[in-house]
Write an enzyme that holds these catalytic residues in place. Structure first.
Site, short mmCIF file in Angstrom:
data_model
loop_
_atom_site.label_atom_id
_atom_site.label_comp_id
_atom_site.label_asym_id
_atom_site.label_seq_id
_atom_site.Cartn_x
_atom_site.Cartn_y
_atom_site.Cartn_z
CD1 TRP A 52 -2.10 -2.16 1.99
CD2 TRP A 52 -2.91 -1.39 0.05
NE1 TRP A 52 -3.08 -3.02 1.56
CE2 TRP A 52 -3.59 -2.58 0.38
CE3 TRP A 52 -3.25 -0.72 -1.13
CZ2 TRP A 52 -4.61 -3.12 -0.42
CZ3 TRP A 52 -4.26 -1.26 -1.93
CH2 TRP A 52 -4.91 -2.44 -1.58
CG ASP A 86 -3.30 4.04 4.11
OD1 ASP A 86 -4.37 3.86 4.72
OD2 ASP A 86 -2.96 3.36 3.11
CE LYS A 119 -8.84 -3.16 3.88
NZ LYS A 119 -7.77 -2.25 3.50
C1 LIG Z 1 -7.11 -1.86 2.05
C2 LIG Z 1 -6.08 -0.82 2.12
C3 LIG Z 1 -5.95 0.19 1.14
C4 LIG Z 1 -6.82 0.23 -0.09
O1 LIG Z 1 -8.04 0.75 0.19
P1 LIG Z 1 -9.16 0.99 -0.96
O2 LIG Z 1 -10.25 1.61 -0.18
O3 LIG Z 1 -9.48 -0.35 -1.54
O4 LIG Z 1 -8.58 1.89 -1.99
C5 LIG Z 1 -4.99 1.15 1.32
N1 LIG Z 1 -4.17 1.14 2.38
C6 LIG Z 1 -4.24 0.19 3.33
C7 LIG Z 1 -3.32 0.23 4.50
C8 LIG Z 1 -5.19 -0.82 3.23
O5 LIG Z 1 -5.28 -1.77 4.18
#
Ligand SMILES: *Cc1c(COP(=O)(O)O)cnc(C)c1O
Length: 357
Positions: free
Chosen positions: A99, A166, A190
């Site tokens: 990511w 993030d 998540k």
């Molecule tokens: C799942 C995830 C993403 C991607 O998220 P989307 O909403 O599918 O774009 C980005 N960063 C992390 C840390 C993730 O776990």
């Protein structure tokens, strides 16, 4: 048979949030219309949006000089929206896996992007430490929980430049000192809701400093000025976020969920460390409380497919590891009950009895 949902995302949600969402689809708050067919500008929906934001602010203790936005596009849209709005001369990124890498790739479209630290040398099984953050960066970007590798920052780092994080996979799982960050973002799917809505927490004074022109939808200031209603927001997903945050508050908020998350993770990591069949993949001090990655020890490596089958027969869902790490990954997000972790531990013990003489 009872299912134990360890999926990495979209993932388990509180039962009460799902039940209330189902009811709201049929008849929203007794108004005789479905949540899916009312205006996002109706007073009824505005109340939902406002409460979701207020609960988020209360639960994470977000200071008043930060705005909370609910947008579309997923965390992946933030990978370019962040540099679009913030990168003028140079940005720094910590590379902790897939990511983070995707975020780096997008930033490079907008300007100089330095990888100031990386754990690539060990297949991202740790969080880089003891590096110097250059002071000439527009911002430093980190990924606080690395969903695929099961590593997590346990504390909020100090940064001399604007810190961007993030937090897709650990938001609201532990207390965060929001004042240490300029911007926090993540997909809801998540820990706090279904797929379809992205949260952004931003300190307003970091915006409006780049010289490039911004498309209206990309400019955070437009979303701030319109309370996340610059365009039609993901109405249903925001409703489920509100229900999930109501649930989180009802069980005692972030301190309570942190304690529960620590207990769940300890239970599973203790079994991984004790059981001769299994071993963890992340270094101990950086082990994630949200995504617990483990593999079969070398001696028993051949048993991996059999364990997956066995676990499945006992109701375990979503424990196959990501292909980049292999083995198994149990995601233990906020809504996963401790009983599910106990069920997985029981399963690992039973499998041990069957195979270790
Ligand atoms: C799942 C995830 C993403 C991607 O998220 P989307 O909403 O599918 O774009 C980005 N960063 C992390 C840390 C993730 O776990």
């Amino acid at each position: 048979m009872k299912k134990h949902n360890f999926s990495a995302g979209p993932s388990i949600l509180p039962r009460v949030a799902i039940e209330n969402a189902a009811k709201a689809i049929l008849d929203f708050d007794g108004i005789g219309l479905s949540l899916l067919e009312i205006s996002h500008r109706s007073a009824d929906f505005e109340a939902v949006n406002n409460e979701a934001e207020a609960l988020f602010r209360e639960l994470l203790q977000v200071p008043d000089n930060y705005k909370i936005l609910f947008l579309g596009g997923g965390a992946s849209t933030q990978f370019f929206q962040v540099p679009y709005n913030l990168l003028e001369k140079k940005a720094g990124y910590v590379n902790t896996g897939v990511w983070a890498n995707k975020a780096i790739k997008e930033a490079r479209l907008f300007g100089e992007t330095d990888v100031v630290a990386s754990s690539e040398d060990k297949n991202f099984n740790y969080i880089p430490k003891n590096y110097t953050i250059p002071t000439d960066l527009d911002y430093l970007h980190i990924t606080t929980n690395n969903t695929i590798y099961g590593t997590e920052y346990k504390t909020d780092i100090d940064s001399p430049v604007t810190l961007v994080a993030d937090m897709s996979s650990d938001i609201l799982s532990r207390p965060v000192d929001v004042s240490k960050y300029g911007l926090i973002y993540g997909g809801a799917q998540k820990n706090i809701g279904p797929a379809g809505v992205t949260f952004v927490i931003v300190r307003e004074d970091i915006l409006g400093k780049v010289s490039r022109k911004l498309p209206s939808m990309v400019d955070y200031r437009n979303h701030i000025a319109n309370q996340s209603m610059f365009n039609t927001p993901p109405v249903f997903a925001i409703y489920v976020v509100r229900e999930t945050l109501r649930w989180l508050k009802s069980i005692g908020g972030v301190p309570a969920i942190q304690k529960l998350n620590e207990e769940k993770a300890a239970l599973l990591y203790e079994e991984i460390d004790r059981n001769p069949l299994f071993e963890g993949t992340a270094v101990k001090e950086d082990r994630s409380l949200m995504n617990i990655c483990f593999v079969m020890t070398e001696k028993y490596a051949d048993l991996a497919p059999q364990f997956l089958e066995f676990a499945k027969s006992k109701g375990m869902v979503g424990i196959k590891g990501h292909r980049l790490v292999g083995g198994f990954r149990a995601s233990t997000y906020n809504a996963l009950p401790k009983e599910s972790v106990q069920a997985l531990v029981d399963c690992m013990r039973e499998f041990e009895k069957m195979h270790v003489k």
